[in-house]
Design an enzyme around this catalytic site. Structure first.
Site, short mmCIF file in Angstrom:
data_model
loop_
_atom_site.label_atom_id
_atom_site.label_comp_id
_atom_site.label_asym_id
_atom_site.label_seq_id
_atom_site.Cartn_x
_atom_site.Cartn_y
_atom_site.Cartn_z
CE1 TYR A 1 7.49 -13.02 -5.20
CE2 TYR A 1 5.91 -14.76 -5.66
CZ TYR A 1 6.19 -13.44 -5.34
OH TYR A 1 5.16 -12.56 -5.18
NE ARG B 1 -2.70 -9.84 -0.92
CZ ARG B 1 -1.65 -9.08 -1.18
NH1 ARG B 1 -1.56 -7.88 -0.63
NH2 ARG B 1 -0.69 -9.49 -1.97
CG ASP C 1 2.62 -16.75 1.23
OD1 ASP C 1 2.25 -15.57 1.16
OD2 ASP C 1 3.61 -17.19 0.61
NE ARG D 1 -1.78 -6.44 4.65
CZ ARG D 1 -1.01 -6.21 3.59
NH1 ARG D 1 0.06 -5.46 3.69
NH2 ARG D 1 -1.32 -6.74 2.43
NE ARG E 1 1.76 -11.66 11.46
CZ ARG E 1 2.27 -11.07 10.38
NH1 ARG E 1 1.51 -10.86 9.31
NH2 ARG E 1 3.53 -10.69 10.36
#
Length: 311
Positions: A149, A24, A73, A28, A37
């Site tokens: 999922y 990642r 993703d 962020r 974002r």
């Protein structure tokens, strides 16, 4: 490109220094990403090849890392497969209609990546052009993690519905993993053909399984995926969380690199997998919130533990 430290390490070859990249690494922690974002949703950014390529490349310039990883993703190929999902903030993937029957599995299509996921391949090509000598890692979710999922309907800590299907409806679960393996294989192949120099399989939740369950339900599909991508000539990395007891199985699946999370020291992992397989890992991410002295000590300890293992 084959002379980059990252690709050499993936193949167990000598390197000038241990190459570094971060899970990642685009996201962020970056003010520029947070600004984007504020205006656009995650999937909107992923589906914009020019913007996604720029985000993919930005950590290389900002941090000086030795590899970039595609900004995307693991759920992305499931949209054109017929799965209706959303990515909810602070939750994760939420499936509109969880998979529960053979009809649900049969309804899952295998996308044609060049047609159905062209924006991903454009991102790969754009990032590859911008990166120069720095390698690009493509990736996919692995079948068990994707299945968890689809069956649970959202992130789960216990994976009870998934395990219930695995144990009570073994044929159905095998069919689901097989369909997902077809999707993953096609998706990985397309990324490599578009310019990715390494491929990573994220099996984030497979650590919830016992070694016996991994052998019976997961190892066969992972072996098939890795066999069906071996001709691409790019290193494949297999990573999971809490997989200390599965490391030898992950090695046996056929990946060139096995990812190790922070729970298993690299020298212990090296003893388990043996020679001939590179290791990736394994600084505890929580250390990045600590003072620099703790970060430095943790990185030095990881380097020392892995020093004797080729790759």
């Amino acid at each position: 490109m084959s002379d980059s430290d990252f690709l050499r390490a993936c193949r167990g070859l000598p390197v000038a220094r241990v190459p570094v990249w971060f899970m990642r690494q685009a996201g962020r922690s970056q003010p520029g990403y947070r600004e984007i974002r504020r205006r656009r949703s995650f999937l909107d950014v992923v589906r914009d090849p020019e913007l996604a390529a720029r985000i993919t490349v930005s950590p290389v310039h900002e941090l000086g890392v030795d590899a970039a990883i595609l900004f995307s993703d693991i759920m992305v190929p499931l949209g054109p497969a017929g799965i209706d999902y959303t990515l909810e903030e602070h939750v994760g993937p939420v499936i509109a209609a969880p998979v529960a029957t053979r009809a649900d599995v049969d309804a899952i299509r295998v996308p044609a990546p060049r047609r159905d996921l062209a924006y991903v391949l454009e991102t790969v090509a754009g990032a590859r052009e911008a990166l120069g000598p720095v390698p690009l890692i493509g990736f996919s979710g692995a079948p068990f993690t994707l299945a968890s999922y689809l069956v649970e309907g959202r992130p789960s800590r216990s994976h009870l519905r998934t395990k219930r299907m695995m144990h009570a409806e073994g044929a159905l679960f095998a069919a689901l993993l097989g369909r997902l393996a077809d999707i993953v294989t096609a998706y990985l192949r397309a990324q490599a053909e578009a310019g990715a120099q390494a491929l990573m399989l994220f099996d984030s939740w497979v650590g919830t399984l016992s070694p016996a369950d991994y052998d019976r339900h997961v190892l066969p599909v992972m072996t098939r995926i890795l066999a069906d991508t071996a001709d691409l000539g790019v290193p494949r990395i297999l990573f999971g969380v809490e997989t200390g007891e599965l490391l030898t199985r992950m090695r046996d699946a056929g990946a060139e690199v096995v990812g190790v999370d922070w729970r298993v020291p690299l020298d212990v992992a090296a003893a388990r997998v043996g020679a001939g397989v590179a290791l990736q890992g394994n600084l505890d991410p929580a250390l990045l919130l600590a003072p620099w002295e703790a970060v430095e000590a943790g990185a030095a300890a990881a380097l020392a533990a892995g020093r004797r293992h080729a790759g």
